[in-house]
Design an enzyme around this catalytic site. Structure first.
Site, PDB file in Angstrom:
ATOM      1  N   CYS A   2       0.834  -1.198   0.000  1.00  0.00           N
ATOM      2  CA  CYS A   2       0.000   0.000   0.000  1.00  0.00           C
ATOM      3  C   CYS A   2       0.870   1.249   0.000  1.00  0.00           C
ATOM      4  CB  CYS A   2      -0.906   0.008   1.225  1.00  0.00           C
ATOM      5  SG  CYS A   2      -1.921  -1.476   1.379  1.00  0.00           S
ATOM      6  N   ARG A  27       1.768   0.567  -5.995  1.00  0.00           N
ATOM      7  CA  ARG A  27       1.756  -0.165  -4.739  1.00  0.00           C
ATOM      8  C   ARG A  27       0.428  -0.869  -4.495  1.00  0.00           C
ATOM      9  NH1 ARG A  27       5.154   1.361  -0.367  1.00  0.00           N
ATOM     10  NH2 ARG A  27       6.964   2.549  -1.049  1.00  0.00           N
ATOM     11  N   TRP A  74      -3.593  -2.195  -1.688  1.00  0.00           N
ATOM     12  CA  TRP A  74      -3.605  -3.555  -2.225  1.00  0.00           C
ATOM     13  C   TRP A  74      -4.276  -4.395  -1.162  1.00  0.00           C
ATOM     14  CZ3 TRP A  74      -0.739  -4.964  -6.812  1.00  0.00           C
ATOM     15  CH2 TRP A  74      -0.972  -6.295  -7.200  1.00  0.00           C
ATOM     16  N   ASN A  98       0.235   1.165   6.049  1.00  0.00           N
ATOM     17  CA  ASN A  98       0.903   0.264   5.117  1.00  0.00           C
ATOM     18  C   ASN A  98       1.587  -0.810   5.939  1.00  0.00           C
ATOM     19  OD1 ASN A  98       2.303  -0.951   2.965  1.00  0.00           O
ATOM     20  ND2 ASN A  98       4.007   0.469   3.165  1.00  0.00           N
ATOM     21  N   GLY A  99       1.209  -2.076   5.751  1.00  0.00           N
ATOM     22  CA  GLY A  99       1.816  -3.161   6.495  1.00  0.00           C
ATOM     23  C   GLY A  99       0.783  -4.128   7.024  1.00  0.00           C
ATOM     24  N   GLU A 479      20.398 -21.274  -3.386  1.00  0.00           N
ATOM     25  CA  GLU A 479      20.044 -19.871  -3.587  1.00  0.00           C
ATOM     26  C   GLU A 479      21.129 -18.947  -3.036  1.00  0.00           C
ATOM     27  OE1 GLU A 479      17.982 -16.173  -4.111  1.00  0.00           O
ATOM     28  OE2 GLU A 479      18.193 -18.054  -5.208  1.00  0.00           O
ATOM     29  N   LYS A 483      23.243 -16.195  -5.227  1.00  0.00           N
ATOM     30  CA  LYS A 483      23.348 -14.778  -4.907  1.00  0.00           C
ATOM     31  C   LYS A 483      24.800 -14.330  -4.882  1.00  0.00           C
ATOM     32  CE  LYS A 483      19.271 -13.544  -4.865  1.00  0.00           C
ATOM     33  NZ  LYS A 483      19.209 -14.478  -6.002  1.00  0.00           N
ATOM     34  N   GLU A 486      26.150 -14.175  -8.437  1.00  0.00           N
ATOM     35  CA  GLU A 486      25.567 -13.111  -9.244  1.00  0.00           C
ATOM     36  C   GLU A 486      26.220 -11.757  -9.014  1.00  0.00           C
ATOM     37  OE1 GLU A 486      20.914 -13.978 -10.141  1.00  0.00           O
ATOM     38  OE2 GLU A 486      21.419 -13.643  -8.035  1.00  0.00           O
ATOM     39  N   HIS A 502      30.468 -37.400  -0.954  1.00  0.00           N
ATOM     40  CA  HIS A 502      30.371 -38.090  -2.242  1.00  0.00           C
ATOM     41  C   HIS A 502      31.050 -37.300  -3.361  1.00  0.00           C
ATOM     42  CE1 HIS A 502      27.750 -41.200  -0.649  1.00  0.00           C
ATOM     43  NE2 HIS A 502      27.067 -40.249  -0.030  1.00  0.00           N
ATOM     44  N   LYS A 602      17.422  -8.271 -15.645  1.00  0.00           N
ATOM     45  CA  LYS A 602      16.382  -8.567 -14.664  1.00  0.00           C
ATOM     46  C   LYS A 602      15.431  -9.644 -15.159  1.00  0.00           C
ATOM     47  CE  LYS A 602      14.266  -8.080 -10.793  1.00  0.00           C
ATOM     48  NZ  LYS A 602      14.906  -8.646  -9.602  1.00  0.00           N
TER      49      LYS A 602
END
Length: 607
Positions: A2, A27, A74, A98-99, A479, A483, A486, A502, A602
């Site tokens: 929001c 938002r 939202w 907002n939250g 992941e 990161k 990247e 192994h 992106k």
């Protein structure tokens, strides 16, 4: 996500509030509203749907006044209706938010028991009633807010107006951003400087836990302990891109720190906290009839899918295949009748994933998509659209989109288990309670940012780094390695910790740091056993665990990173934070381009 704005002005504010909302409509646009203080009254105008509907309402029924607040929403708690639209108000107080207020049900029940009446289904309205109770009891507005803020758990940015006090607003933030803007005889509040750009270039960013009293002459800011503080006033500049970065060094850093807010708002779209149930968008197929799930994704989204495979098979007992999108069509996969093909993509336009989606559609699969752009190609072609609410993600290395994907997938797994009869209502309620705890746990993880920054120099010289994890922490290890690759250009690999012996253990020496993800729990001892194999061969271990795990196994490690103790369900969301921050701070130490790493884009829209 929001957007909120407030103006303490010397002239009419209604049109300027709406202009600020227009700059924040990305938002959310499920509803919008404004509230001004005029002639001793709270003048509130709200409308369901896009901002244009509110503009139409104001043309026929203006909101006069030189002070006011506004909100573009939202939908989270409660459907996108006018009654659920912000601002929320009592006879004395109006506010925008907002939250998410995680403990709103408990607070709501207390307020109802004391005779308060609620008009909406939202979490926000409890804050309006709590502050109003204090004001009605004779407390000054600042004292009222000071008494209420410690009772709120979650992530929030608030702007509050008072009927009987037409000369100031009060703002507060915890986990959600809030900016103070300084004008000529006017002062402003906003979710970001972009909303305030037409009004002022002089802004101050409130820090975590701050609250502020805003008058025409300026702002008095207090920290979380209610001590008066001064926050630096900066010039925002004319570039929208620079404005959106706020006071963060990089977009990636900003997006990491947005995760408590965006995960909270994403979860709020998929759970009903009052009923303690999961609620998916309406679908025109029988989810209970799904016999097999095929997950297809790329990069970070693929690792989110790997975590989801554990959840779907554990909770719903539905078999899951998972494929990298670029390989999927070329192995001529067997797609059984009654199967659900689930595609995960931040942009919804990734070429490999979109091609795989169309292949599945041609072969009779029901299509579900988890995307951050609900108008994307994948979204338009899906039978079940499951949007994340991460907001725009500018940093090339995905962070908040990943955790929001995990939030959606956890909710989907729980709902699938329920309709399959593998989960009781009581067990569903328990899952919802743990999901609601995730934003606060993310906040707790972010509190260790400085500790992680301080040890980044230990990793930066390495040429190779290994990440280890078991169960859902295995994809988290992958992941974390992604990161680091990247944005720091250090070669890194993620492995299931039991696989070390192994083959990869041959790489271990004192020059190869090993990052171990090991929250305490049923898999902890096995993971630590593998970690000891590394230590026995001179490897340098960084252990990421909670206080219990570090106390048991932290001795002899190069460094430890402490996480909050959390339920295993939400551990993947929480443990994403330290691997993101570690990659970020290592990249900063190496001086690489964090937001625009070489050779990457992106969204990959070519195969």
């Amino acid at each position: 996500m929001c957007g909120i704005i407030g103006i303490v002005g010397k002239s009419a504010v209604s049109d300027r509030l709406v202009d600020g909302l227009k700059r924040m409509e990305y938002r959310g646009y499920d509803s919008a509203g404004v509230c001004t203080v005029h002639d001793g009254q709270l003048v509130r105008r709200r409308a369901e749907g896009k901002l244009a509907n509110l503009v139409h309402v104001l043309k026929t029924d203006d909101a006069a006044g030189n002070i006011g607040i506004a909100h573009t929403r939202w939908a989270t708690h409660g459907a996108p209706t006018t009654s659920n639209a912000h601002p929320h108000a009592t006879g004395e107080v109006a506010l925008v938010h907002n939250g998410i207020i995680e403990n709103f049900k408990q607070l709501r029940d207390e307020l109802i028991a004391r005779g308060r009446t609620f008009e909406s289904e939202t979490d926000t309205e409890v804050v309006a009633h709590l502050v109003s109770e204090q004001v009605e009891a004779g407390h000054a507005p600042a004292e009222a807010v000071k008494a209420v803020l410690p009772r709120l758990r979650g992530a929030f940015a608030l702007a509050i107006a008072f009927r009987a006090f037409p000369d100031f607003l009060i703002g507060a933030r915890l986990g959600s951003p809030l900016v103070v803007g300084y004008g000529d005889g006017e002062t402003y509040l906003g979710s970001d400087a972009l909303a305030l750009a037409p009004l002022t270039q002089k802004i101050a960013y409130l820090e975590e836990g701050d609250w502020v009293v805003v008058t025409r002459d300026g702002a008095q800011i207090f920290d979380k302990d209610n001590n008066p503080v001064v926050r630096e006033v900066t010039t925002s500049g004319v570039s929208a891109a620079q404005i959106e970065k706020g006071n963060y060094r990089h977009y990636m850093q900003k997006e990491i720190f947005e995760q408590p807010t965006v995960v909270a708002q994403t979860l709020s779209s998929y759970i009903r906290p009052v009923e303690q149930t999961v609620a998916l968008p309406q679908m025109d197929f029988d989810l209970a009839g799904v016999k097999r799930i095929t997950i297809v994704a790329c990069g970070t989204s693929f690792y989110a899918g790997m975590v989801a495979k554990y959840w779907f098979e554990t909770f719903a007992r539905v078999p899951v295949d998972i494929d990298v999108a670029s390989e999927f069509r070329y192995r001529d996969p067997v797609l059984e009748e009654g199967g659900l093909a689930l595609f995960i993509s931040q942009s919804g336009e990734t070429a490999d994933t979109l091609a795989a989606l169309r292949h599945c559609k041609e072969n009779g699969q029901t299509i579900a998509v988890v995307v951050n752009v609900p108008t994307s190609s994948m979204a338009r072609e899906a039978d079940l659209l499951l949007p994340t609410h991460a907001g725009p993600e500018i940093g090339v290395a995905s962070t908040k989109a990943f955790t929001c994907q995990l939030a959606v997938l956890a909710a989907l797994a729980a709902h699938l288990a329920l309709v399959k009869g593998k989960l009781t209502a009581e067990e569903e309620s328990e899952i919802v309670r743990h999901l609601i705890e995730a934003p606060a746990a993310l906040n707790a993880a972010l509190a260790h940012d400085e500790d992680i920054a301080a040890m980044a120099h230990l990793i930066a010289p390495a040429r190779d780094v290994l990440y280890l994890g078991r169960g859902p922490d295995y994809p988290l290890a992958m992941e974390g390695a992604l990161k680091l690759k990247e944005i720091s250009y250090i070669h890194a690999e993620g492995y299931a910790s039991g696989e070390m012996k192994h083959g990869p253990i041959a790489l271990i020496d004192e020059a190869v740091p090993v990052i171990v993800l090991a929250p305490s729990g049923p898999l902890f001892e096995k993971t630590v056993s593998n970690m000891q194999e590394v230590l026995a061969r001179g490897g340098k271990v960084v252990l990421i665990s909670d206080a219990e795990g570090i106390a048991e196994a932290g001795e002899g490690c190069l460094a430890t990173i402490e996480m909050p103790i959390v339920h295993p369900l939400i551990a993947p969301l929480v443990y994403a934070v330290p691997v993101q921050l570690l990659a970020y701070h290592v990249a900063c130490a190496k001086g690489t381009d964090v937001d625009q790493p070489r050779n990457l884009a992106k969204s990959v829209t070519v195969e």
